[in-house]
Design a protein around this motif. Sequence first.
Motif, PDB file in Angstrom:
ATOM      1  N   SER A   1      -0.653   1.766  -6.368  1.00  0.00           N
ATOM      2  CA  SER A   1       0.639   2.276  -5.898  1.00  0.00           C
ATOM      3  C   SER A   1       0.486   2.950  -4.534  1.00  0.00           C
ATOM      4  CB  SER A   1       1.193   3.295  -6.901  1.00  0.00           C
ATOM      5  OG  SER A   1       2.311   3.968  -6.357  1.00  0.00           O
ATOM      6  N   ILE A   2       1.527   2.828  -3.717  1.00  0.00           N
ATOM      7  CA  ILE A   2       1.546   3.510  -2.412  1.00  0.00           C
ATOM      8  C   ILE A   2       2.662   4.569  -2.398  1.00  0.00           C
ATOM      9  CG2 ILE A   2       0.424   1.751  -1.011  1.00  0.00           C
ATOM     10  CD1 ILE A   2       4.075   1.783  -0.802  1.00  0.00           C
ATOM     11  N   ALA A   3       3.133   4.975  -3.575  1.00  0.00           N
ATOM     12  CA  ALA A   3       4.227   5.945  -3.669  1.00  0.00           C
ATOM     13  C   ALA A   3       3.896   7.264  -2.970  1.00  0.00           C
ATOM     14  CB  ALA A   3       4.584   6.201  -5.134  1.00  0.00           C
ATOM     15  N   HIS A   4       2.621   7.585  -2.888  1.00  0.00           N
ATOM     16  CA  HIS A   4       2.181   8.839  -2.277  1.00  0.00           C
ATOM     17  C   HIS A   4       2.047   8.745  -0.753  1.00  0.00           C
ATOM     18  CE1 HIS A   4      -1.407   6.405  -2.722  1.00  0.00           C
ATOM     19  NE2 HIS A   4      -2.028   7.187  -1.855  1.00  0.00           N
ATOM     20  N   LEU A   5       2.286   7.563  -0.180  1.00  0.00           N
ATOM     21  CA  LEU A   5       2.095   7.361   1.258  1.00  0.00           C
ATOM     22  C   LEU A   5       3.418   7.273   2.000  1.00  0.00           C
ATOM     23  CD1 LEU A   5      -0.752   4.676   1.324  1.00  0.00           C
ATOM     24  CD2 LEU A   5      -0.947   7.142   1.721  1.00  0.00           C
TER      25      LEU A   5
ATOM     26  N   THR B   1       6.999  -2.271   2.608  1.00  0.00           N
ATOM     27  CA  THR B   1       6.165  -1.740   1.523  1.00  0.00           C
ATOM     28  C   THR B   1       5.081  -2.717   1.078  1.00  0.00           C
ATOM     29  OG1 THR B   1       7.778  -2.419  -0.142  1.00  0.00           O
ATOM     30  CG2 THR B   1       7.905  -0.141   0.630  1.00  0.00           C
ATOM     31  N   GLY B   2       5.358  -4.012   1.126  1.00  0.00           N
ATOM     32  CA  GLY B   2       4.333  -4.985   0.757  1.00  0.00           C
ATOM     33  C   GLY B   2       3.151  -4.927   1.704  1.00  0.00           C
ATOM     34  N   SER B   3       3.444  -4.895   3.003  1.00  0.00           N
ATOM     35  CA  SER B   3       2.364  -4.796   3.998  1.00  0.00           C
ATOM     36  C   SER B   3       1.615  -3.482   3.857  1.00  0.00           C
ATOM     37  CB  SER B   3       2.927  -4.923   5.414  1.00  0.00           C
ATOM     38  OG  SER B   3       3.351  -6.239   5.664  1.00  0.00           O
ATOM     39  N   LEU B   4       2.347  -2.399   3.636  1.00  0.00           N
ATOM     40  CA  LEU B   4       1.699  -1.095   3.461  1.00  0.00           C
ATOM     41  C   LEU B   4       0.770  -1.136   2.251  1.00  0.00           C
ATOM     42  CD1 LEU B   4       1.300   1.898   4.119  1.00  0.00           C
ATOM     43  CD2 LEU B   4       3.370   2.371   2.808  1.00  0.00           C
ATOM     44  N   THR B   5       1.227  -1.724   1.166  1.00  0.00           N
ATOM     45  CA  THR B   5       0.415  -1.824  -0.049  1.00  0.00           C
ATOM     46  C   THR B   5      -0.874  -2.597   0.216  1.00  0.00           C
ATOM     47  OG1 THR B   5       2.402  -1.728  -1.425  1.00  0.00           O
ATOM     48  CG2 THR B   5       0.406  -2.619  -2.449  1.00  0.00           C
ATOM     49  N   VAL B   6      -0.755  -3.733   0.906  1.00  0.00           N
ATOM     50  CA  VAL B   6      -1.931  -4.556   1.197  1.00  0.00           C
ATOM     51  C   VAL B   6      -2.892  -3.815   2.116  1.00  0.00           C
ATOM     52  CG1 VAL B   6      -2.731  -6.651   2.366  1.00  0.00           C
ATOM     53  CG2 VAL B   6      -0.799  -6.769   0.780  1.00  0.00           C
TER      54      VAL B   6
ATOM     55  N   THR C   1      -4.273   7.260   6.641  1.00  0.00           N
ATOM     56  CA  THR C   1      -3.128   7.297   5.744  1.00  0.00           C
ATOM     57  C   THR C   1      -2.341   8.570   5.990  1.00  0.00           C
ATOM     58  OG1 THR C   1      -4.457   8.299   3.988  1.00  0.00           O
ATOM     59  CG2 THR C   1      -4.243   5.890   3.965  1.00  0.00           C
ATOM     60  N   ILE C   2      -1.021   8.441   5.935  1.00  0.00           N
ATOM     61  CA  ILE C   2      -0.111   9.566   6.118  1.00  0.00           C
ATOM     62  C   ILE C   2       0.568   9.812   4.784  1.00  0.00           C
ATOM     63  CG2 ILE C   2       1.848  10.471   7.440  1.00  0.00           C
ATOM     64  CD1 ILE C   2      -0.617   9.698   9.182  1.00  0.00           C
ATOM     65  N   SER C   3       0.345  10.992   4.222  1.00  0.00           N
ATOM     66  CA  SER C   3       0.900  11.307   2.907  1.00  0.00           C
ATOM     67  C   SER C   3       2.408  11.531   2.996  1.00  0.00           C
ATOM     68  CB  SER C   3       0.249  12.558   2.336  1.00  0.00           C
ATOM     69  OG  SER C   3      -1.127  12.323   2.120  1.00  0.00           O
TER      70      SER C   3
END
Length: 104
Positions: A12-16, A39-44, A101-103
């Motif tokens: 998950s990238i929910a925290h980013l 979000t797909g690119s961020l996840t990858v 990564t930026i929280s």
Amino acid sequence: MAFADNLRQLPSIAHLAAVELLDDTGNVVASIPNQPGKTGSLTVYAALAAKHGSINPAAAQEGLTLFAEHTDDARQNPGKHPNIDRLLEVISSGLSYAVRTISA
């Protein structure tokens, strides 16, 4: 496997809020925000950075596999998928990008 199926296998990238790609001098050369359509690119990219420590040629090759059907579309339509285009560039040039990564 299709891109949507691959995404379900990644953390998950929910925290980013975003990831930033840094060149060898530490300058931000790209940012992928956590927003619709990205979000797909961020996840990858987040998964690749966690596994490989950077976006290097090995990470980029894995990324092309994860992007699945979108990789072929990117090859046929340069500029349509800039985050895939960047992975293709990493492979062809041997470049590497550090990832910050930026929280959220």
